[in-house]
Design an enzyme around this catalytic site. Structure first.
Site, PDB file in Angstrom:
ATOM      1  N   ASP A  42       0.860  -1.180   0.000  1.00 26.21           N
ATOM      2  CA  ASP A  42       0.000   0.000   0.000  1.00 26.21           C
ATOM      3  C   ASP A  42       0.895   1.228   0.000  1.00 26.21           C
ATOM      4  O   ASP A  42       2.129   1.108  -0.014  1.00 26.21           O
ATOM      5  CB  ASP A  42      -0.959  -0.008   1.198  1.00 26.21           C
ATOM      6  N   ASN A  74      -4.641  -5.809  -7.088  1.00 26.47           N
ATOM      7  CA  ASN A  74      -5.856  -5.204  -6.537  1.00 26.47           C
ATOM      8  C   ASN A  74      -5.796  -3.691  -6.422  1.00 26.47           C
ATOM      9  O   ASN A  74      -6.833  -3.032  -6.297  1.00 26.47           O
ATOM     10  CB  ASN A  74      -6.113  -5.805  -5.151  1.00 26.47           C
ATOM     11  N   TYR A  78     -12.348   4.797 -14.898  1.00 28.37           N
ATOM     12  CA  TYR A  78     -12.412   3.507 -14.214  1.00 28.37           C
ATOM     13  C   TYR A  78     -12.935   2.420 -15.160  1.00 28.37           C
ATOM     14  O   TYR A  78     -12.414   1.298 -15.185  1.00 28.37           O
ATOM     15  CB  TYR A  78     -13.311   3.648 -12.988  1.00 28.37           C
ATOM     16  N   LYS A  84     -10.811  -0.929 -16.153  1.00 18.33           N
ATOM     17  CA  LYS A  84     -11.287  -2.263 -15.801  1.00 18.33           C
ATOM     18  C   LYS A  84     -11.624  -3.096 -17.036  1.00 18.33           C
ATOM     19  O   LYS A  84     -11.390  -4.316 -17.053  1.00 18.33           O
ATOM     20  CB  LYS A  84     -12.487  -2.159 -14.870  1.00 18.33           C
TER      21      LYS A  84
END
Length: 308
Positions: free
Chosen positions: A36, A89, A155, A159
């Protein structure tokens, strides 16, 4: 534990869905590299795994660059001696309608989601191929990438692009015995918390209560843990024959998404010029034009009352 001896990287795993994926991989026996952008967040996530008897280490870095991808794979080798599993992710949102979306809004989301997936997968696959590892690569898609969603140009592009890359990589990685799939999660996260339609479900989870059946059973919307099992399964030896797929998970529902296919084909002698299209397009294709966005079943009255 089916993943005993395996080593995994999970990007964007300091909290939310990514943390659930990392914790489930560790629960199944894998050592996990947590990633992260904040040191305290990474340290806390690593501690949740170690405190439960698992193995974990952290890398603080923003996903997107080749340097970060190299650092992640390098950390897996340095800390645990190998790499077997990659879960991409990491993501950010900058939702705005088209005319309000800036270049910076677009570029940031594309860089983290799409380029970050590309650089991390390229680095991991290079490691797998060089070391003769039948690795597992799991990317994260979204219903927005499959169907579109208002205010999410950046987005949706990212994706949809990830799923497109997965189909290509499945062909390129087949001879090396590496599998690559996209998971399409539908779960309560910081991203879905702001959507009024999902508020009763998210608030129920925050109170430690079961989500209403409407969300789990009718919408296929659940918790991060509802998706984590699929991540661990796709990382396992039992999933060696599954590659190039887009698989949805949420609540009580599991979905296998189709690849795009032509819904109707028509031929015209000499081709389709303007006149032929003007005369025949609506007659031939009008009934088969495809919808955009997601459609949801009618919400029960008691849940509507909570949104009033």
């Amino acid at each position: 534990m089916s993943l005993a001896g395996k080593v995994a990287i999970v990007t964007g795993s300091g909290r939310g869905l990514g943390l659930s994926y990392a914790q489930e991989l560790a629960r199944q026996g894998a050592a996990v590299i947590i990633n992260d952008v904040d040191q305290a967040t990474v340290d806390a996530a690593v501690a949740t795994i170690i405190d439960r008897g698992g193995k974990a280490a952290g890398v603080v870095a923003a996903v997107g660059s080749t340097q970060t991808a190299q650092a992640l794979v390098g950390a897996a080798e340095e800390k645990f001696g190998r790499l077997d599993i990659l879960v991409t992710n990491a993501g950010v949102l900058r939702d705005k309608s088209l005319l309000k979306m800036t270049d910076e809004d677009f570029d940031l989301v594309i860089n983290v989601h799409l380029r970050g997936t590309f650089t991390c997968v390229r680095e991991a696959f290079g490691y797998f191929k060089s070391n003769d590892v039948a690795g597992r690569i799991i990317t994260i898609g979204s219903p927005t990438g499959q169907r579109g969603n208002f205010g999410q140009t950046n987005y949706a592009a990212a994706k949809a692009g990830i799923v497109g890359m997965v189909r290509t990589w499945a062909m390129e990685m087949k001879r090396a015995g590496v599998t690559v799939n996209a998971v399409i999660p539908v779960a309560a996260t910081e991203m879905t918390k702001t959507v009024p339609f999902f508020r009763p479900a998210v608030e129920a989870e925050e109170r430690g209560e079961a989500m209403p059946d409407f969300y789990r059973k009718d919408l296929g919307f659940g918790t991060a843990d509802d998706v984590a099992g699929l991540i661990a399964f796709l990382a396992s030896d039992e999933a060696a024959n599954i590659t190039g797929q887009a698989i949805g998970a949420g609540g009580d529902r599991l979905q296998l998404w189709s690849h795009p296919e032509a819904v109707r084909s028509e031929f015209n002698e000499g081709g389709w010029d303007y006149t032929a299209l003007q005369a025949r397009f609506n007659e031939l294709f009008g009934a088969d034009l495809q919808s955009v966005g997601e459609s949801f079943p009618e919400m029960p009255a008691e849940l509507k009352a909570q949104l009033a």
